[in-house]
Write an enzyme that holds these catalytic residues in place. Structure first.
Site, short mmCIF file in Angstrom:
data_model
loop_
_atom_site.label_atom_id
_atom_site.label_comp_id
_atom_site.label_asym_id
_atom_site.label_seq_id
_atom_site.Cartn_x
_atom_site.Cartn_y
_atom_site.Cartn_z
N THR A 124 -26.03 70.75 7.22
CA THR A 124 -25.42 70.43 8.51
C THR A 124 -26.38 69.65 9.39
O THR A 124 -27.61 69.82 9.29
CB THR A 124 -25.00 71.74 9.23
N ASP A 125 -25.83 68.84 10.30
CA ASP A 125 -26.69 68.14 11.26
C ASP A 125 -27.37 69.12 12.22
O ASP A 125 -28.32 68.75 12.92
CB ASP A 125 -25.89 67.09 12.05
N GLU A 126 -26.88 70.38 12.26
CA GLU A 126 -27.45 71.34 13.20
C GLU A 126 -28.90 71.69 12.85
O GLU A 126 -29.61 72.23 13.70
CB GLU A 126 -26.58 72.61 13.27
N TYR A 152 -27.97 80.59 12.73
CA TYR A 152 -27.21 79.84 11.72
C TYR A 152 -27.97 78.60 11.28
O TYR A 152 -28.24 78.39 10.09
CB TYR A 152 -25.82 79.45 12.26
N LYS A 156 -29.76 77.49 7.64
CA LYS A 156 -29.42 76.28 6.88
C LYS A 156 -30.67 75.41 6.70
O LYS A 156 -30.89 74.82 5.63
CB LYS A 156 -28.32 75.48 7.59
N VAL A 208 -13.60 77.67 27.37
CA VAL A 208 -14.58 76.59 27.21
C VAL A 208 -15.94 77.10 27.69
O VAL A 208 -16.06 77.58 28.82
CB VAL A 208 -14.14 75.35 28.03
N HIS A 278 -27.27 77.15 23.51
CA HIS A 278 -26.20 76.18 23.16
C HIS A 278 -26.74 74.75 22.99
O HIS A 278 -27.21 74.14 23.95
CB HIS A 278 -25.16 76.22 24.29
P1 NAD Z 1 -16.31 78.54 6.06
O1 NAD Z 1 -16.93 79.63 6.85
O2 NAD Z 1 -14.92 78.09 6.38
O3 NAD Z 1 -16.30 78.92 4.50
C1 NAD Z 1 -17.38 79.52 3.88
C2 NAD Z 1 -16.92 80.05 2.52
O4 NAD Z 1 -18.06 80.61 1.85
C3 NAD Z 1 -15.87 81.14 2.61
O5 NAD Z 1 -14.84 80.91 1.67
C4 NAD Z 1 -16.62 82.42 2.26
O6 NAD Z 1 -15.82 83.42 1.67
C5 NAD Z 1 -17.67 81.87 1.30
N1 NAD Z 1 -18.87 82.72 1.24
C6 NAD Z 1 -19.57 83.25 2.28
N2 NAD Z 1 -20.61 83.98 1.81
C7 NAD Z 1 -20.57 83.89 0.44
C8 NAD Z 1 -21.38 84.43 -0.59
N3 NAD Z 1 -22.43 85.20 -0.31
N4 NAD Z 1 -21.06 84.12 -1.87
C9 NAD Z 1 -19.98 83.34 -2.15
N5 NAD Z 1 -19.17 82.82 -1.21
C10 NAD Z 1 -19.46 83.10 0.08
O7 NAD Z 1 -17.33 77.32 6.14
P2 NAD Z 1 -17.06 75.74 6.17
O8 NAD Z 1 -16.83 75.32 7.55
O9 NAD Z 1 -16.09 75.40 5.10
O10 NAD Z 1 -18.51 75.21 5.76
C11 NAD Z 1 -18.84 74.99 4.39
C12 NAD Z 1 -20.28 74.51 4.31
O11 NAD Z 1 -20.41 73.30 5.05
C13 NAD Z 1 -21.30 75.47 4.90
O12 NAD Z 1 -22.43 75.46 4.07
C14 NAD Z 1 -21.61 74.90 6.27
O13 NAD Z 1 -22.93 75.23 6.66
C15 NAD Z 1 -21.47 73.41 6.00
N6 NAD Z 1 -21.06 72.58 7.15
C16 NAD Z 1 -19.97 72.91 7.90
C17 NAD Z 1 -19.59 72.07 8.95
C18 NAD Z 1 -18.36 72.38 9.78
O14 NAD Z 1 -18.10 71.65 10.75
N7 NAD Z 1 -17.56 73.38 9.45
C19 NAD Z 1 -20.33 70.93 9.24
C20 NAD Z 1 -21.44 70.62 8.44
C21 NAD Z 1 -21.79 71.45 7.40
P1 TYD Z 2 -17.98 75.41 17.04
O1 TYD Z 2 -16.63 75.00 16.57
O2 TYD Z 2 -18.35 76.86 17.04
O3 TYD Z 2 -19.03 74.54 16.21
P2 TYD Z 2 -20.64 74.36 16.41
O4 TYD Z 2 -21.13 75.36 17.37
O5 TYD Z 2 -21.16 74.60 15.04
O6 TYD Z 2 -20.82 72.95 16.89
O7 TYD Z 2 -18.17 74.89 18.53
C1 TYD Z 2 -18.05 73.52 18.86
C2 TYD Z 2 -18.38 73.38 20.33
O8 TYD Z 2 -17.38 74.04 21.11
C3 TYD Z 2 -19.70 74.03 20.73
O9 TYD Z 2 -20.32 73.21 21.73
C4 TYD Z 2 -19.29 75.36 21.34
C5 TYD Z 2 -17.94 75.05 21.94
N1 TYD Z 2 -16.97 76.17 21.97
C6 TYD Z 2 -16.32 76.52 23.18
O10 TYD Z 2 -16.55 75.90 24.24
N2 TYD Z 2 -15.43 77.55 23.16
C7 TYD Z 2 -15.15 78.25 22.03
O11 TYD Z 2 -14.35 79.22 22.09
C8 TYD Z 2 -15.81 77.88 20.81
C9 TYD Z 2 -15.54 78.62 19.53
C10 TYD Z 2 -16.70 76.83 20.83
#
Ligand code: NAD
Ligand code: TYD
Length: 338
Positions: A124-126, A152, A156, A208, A278
């Site tokens: 992730t970019d985070e 988190y 990562k 928000v 944040h």
């Molecule tokens: P998600 O939380 O929707 O899904 C995570 C999945 O992993 C779930 O199906 C869960 O059951 C499974 N899981 C959790 N722990 C596990 C374990 N110990 N063994 C096997 N499976 C397990 O997450 P997502 O949003 O689909 O993200 C997927 C990946 O992409 C993550 O690695 C996240 O860090 C990365 N990512 C997400 C975003 C985003 O915006 N959502 C952006 C950049 C990177």
């Molecule tokens: P989120 O979807 O949790 O992704 P990330 O924190 O990984 O970027 O949140 C996106 C942005 O929205 C983040 O700045 C936090 C904000 N946010 C709210 O303002 N209210 C909410 O209820 C949630 C879940 C997130």
């Protein structure tokens, strides 16, 4: 070609599996622990596909993973499995270390003992921390120092460092991608965009954080899938690729766009206590993946958010099943009295 996709029952992993099964004649195995975020309904459309198999298991279970890799002999492993929600990592960091760091370590060790020719870590970019809001010309590049803010993102970042150390020390055939915030179908309702769509549809407050000025760089999930497809086929071993399409939006603007699309009033917006630590702004410079692998985003925010809102309108039972379950307790704990 046989690919193990970990975390494939989650948001991005399930989108990726659907994308790959449609495009290629590859064998795909989804390995998932089915935590609160894993949902087999996401994969209902491919459960009977002859090229697909689901296996229930935990990436941090060493014996199980070693046996699985020995039996299945995968060519590629793509690690999506993670605890992925920042707010949950603030409540309980420990499981993030277990899955995101130890789990990645166990997968890589099993790959080294097996036939795996490529391990791809979905990051992730985070991991870069954040950028200031008032300097819009600054972007994350692949050489931006790692500087995570939340448990988190620290977990990562730790996994990324471990992957890079395995490449350097063991010549381990790994690539890493660092993507900006995704949105689209099957996005779990705890995250900003689905939470706001669902609350607006239910005429509930839209919580928000702070003043809503924090900026995220939104990428439609299918564009992320396309990027990972390019990296596993053409990406250079040992390299990191940033993925993002210059769709920066403040949270308040995203929320207003959703309300406008649904014809709901802005009076539903409720500013609540900010998230501790944040991150202010995320913004990706995607030049490397564009220049080296020819990646470009297909879907801008305007089209992507319309597709996404329409998906939530058409798939009410998908999200109603979630919000009527354990999610109720989570929501009450995070938002009541905030
Ligand atoms: P998600 O939380 O929707 O899904 C995570 C999945 O992993 C779930 O199906 C869960 O059951 C499974 N899981 C959790 N722990 C596990 C374990 N110990 N063994 C096997 N499976 C397990 O997450 P997502 O949003 O689909 O993200 C997927 C990946 O992409 C993550 O690695 C996240 O860090 C990365 N990512 C997400 C975003 C985003 O915006 N959502 C952006 C950049 C990177
Ligand atoms: P989120 O979807 O949790 O992704 P990330 O924190 O990984 O970027 O949140 C996106 C942005 O929205 C983040 O700045 C936090 C904000 N946010 C709210 O303002 N209210 C909410 O209820 C949630 C879940 C997130």
């Amino acid at each position: 070609m046989k690919i193990i996709v970990t975390g494939g029952a989650g948001f991005i992993g399930s989108n990726f599996i659907l994308y790959m099964l449609e495009k290629y004649d590859y064998k795909i195995i989804c390995l998932d622990k089915l935590t609160y975020a894993g949902n087999l309904e996401n994969l209902a459309g491919v459960m009977n596909n002859k090229n697909f198999k689901f296996i229930h298991g935990d990436i941090s279970d060493k014996i199980f993973i070693e046996n699985l890799f020995e039996n299945e002999k995968p060519d590629i492993v793509i690690n999506f499995a993670a605890e992925s929600h920042v707010d949950r990592s603030i409540e309980n960091p420990n499981i993030f270390l277990q899955t995101n760091i130890i789990g990645t370590n166990i997968l890589m060790d099993a790959c080294r003992k097996s036939t795996v020719k490529r391990f791809h870590q979905v990051s992730t970019d985070e991991v870069y921390g954040d950028l200031p809001i008032d300097k819009p010309d600054l972007f994350f590049t692949e050489s931006t120092p790692i500087n995570p803010s939340s448990p988190y993102s620290a977990s990562k970042a730790s996994a990324d460092l471990l992957v890079q150390s395995y490449h350097r020390t063991f010549n381990f055939p790994a690539t890493i991608s660092r993507c900006s915030n995704n949105y689209g179908a099957f996005h779990f309702p705890e995250k900003l965009i689905p939470l706001m769509i669902i609350n607006a549809l239910n005429n509930k407050d839209l919580p928000v954080y702070g003043e809503g000025k924090n900026i995220r760089d939104w990428l439609y999930v299918k564009d992320h899938c396309k990027a990972i497809d390019l990296i596993i086929h053409n990406g250079k071993i040992g390299e990191v690729y940033n993925i993002g399409g210059h769709n920066e939006k403040s949270n308040i603007d995203v929320v207003k766009i959703i309300l406008k699309y649904l014809g709901k009033p802005e009076s539903l917006i409720k500013f609540v206590k900010d998230r501790p630590g944040h991150d202010l702004r995320y913004a990706i410079d995607p030049n490397k993946i564009s220049n080296e692998l020819g990646w470009i985003q297909d879907t801008n925010f305007e089209t992507g958010i319309a597709n996404t809102i329409e998906w939530y309108l058409k798939n009410k039972s998908w999200w109603q099943n979630i919000i009527n379950g354990e999610y109720k307790n989570y929501y009450a704990k995070m938002y009541n009295g905030r």
